[in-house]
Design an enzyme around this catalytic site. Sequence first.
Site, short mmCIF file in Angstrom:
data_model
loop_
_atom_site.label_atom_id
_atom_site.label_comp_id
_atom_site.label_asym_id
_atom_site.label_seq_id
_atom_site.Cartn_x
_atom_site.Cartn_y
_atom_site.Cartn_z
N SER A 158 86.58 -2.21 108.99
CA SER A 158 87.97 -2.38 108.42
C SER A 158 88.12 -3.95 108.49
O SER A 158 87.47 -4.47 107.67
CB SER A 158 89.04 -1.54 109.56
OG SER A 158 90.21 -1.56 109.04
N ASP A 200 89.94 7.88 102.52
CA ASP A 200 90.19 6.60 103.14
C ASP A 200 90.83 5.81 102.40
O ASP A 200 90.40 5.36 101.46
CB ASP A 200 88.98 5.96 103.94
CG ASP A 200 89.14 4.71 104.64
OD1 ASP A 200 90.45 4.19 104.85
OD2 ASP A 200 88.21 4.29 105.34
N HIS A 224 90.00 7.16 108.13
CA HIS A 224 89.46 5.73 108.40
C HIS A 224 89.01 5.81 110.02
O HIS A 224 88.33 4.83 110.18
CB HIS A 224 90.75 4.83 108.26
CG HIS A 224 90.33 3.43 108.30
ND1 HIS A 224 89.48 2.86 107.45
CD2 HIS A 224 90.76 2.48 109.08
CE1 HIS A 224 89.30 1.49 107.61
NE2 HIS A 224 90.01 1.13 108.78
#
Length: 209
Positions: free
Chosen positions: A111, A179, A191
Site C-alpha cells: 500500500s 482492490d 486490499h
Amino acid sequence: MAKAVVVATFVAGAGVAVAAAPAAAASCTDINVVSARGTGEPGVLGIIVGDPVYSALRGKITGRSLSAYAVNYPADISAGSASLGNADLVNHVTSQAASCPNQRFILVGYSQGANVVDNSIGISSQGAAVGGPIVAQIPASIQPRVAAILLFGNPIRAIGKSVTGTYASRTLDLCAQGDPVCGNGVDVTAHLTYGRNADQAATFAAGRV
C-alpha cells in the site's frame, strides 16, 4: 479512500495474530529484507504483508542468513509521509551497502509502503493515493544488489503507472481483484488479503537471490 483503507487495516489487524519478525539489521547477513508497511498497519514489519512475507522468505531461502529492517516512517495520511519513508529506506540501504559489501537486498512494500519503494527505485508515486514526490533514490552502484522487489496493493497502478526499467524483471507487483487502491475495484477488503500471497512472493524472491 485513504481513510477507508486506514480503518479497514486497523480492523483487520485487531483480530489477527502474527509472529513478530526482527525489526532491524545490525549485522552483515547475506540478505537484508527491507519492508515498508501500509497506512496505519500494525505489526513489526507489517501484520498484513511484511511479517508473513518475511516468515515465508526464511522458509524459502535456505543456506543463507537473513535479517529484516522496518522502514521508519509515519505510514499515515499526512502530507510527506511517503517521502519520509522514501528517505529512510534509501538511507538504510545505502548505509548497509557500505557496511556490508556482500549483502543483498529484498525490498517489500504494501500500500503506502509500495509508494515508498516505488520512489526509492526512481518511480514517482506523486498523484497516487498516499503518494509523494521522489526525495531520494538508491544509488546506481547499489542497484545490482537489489535482488527482488515485492509490491502489494501498489497505488501507482491505479494511475496507470508501473515499475519499469532497471528493476522491472526483479519486481513482483500484485493487485488483488477488486482492490480500489491499486485498481478500479470497489472492494476495500480486497486490499487486506495480501498475506495469502506470501508464499508466492517468497518463491519469486528466492529464485533471484
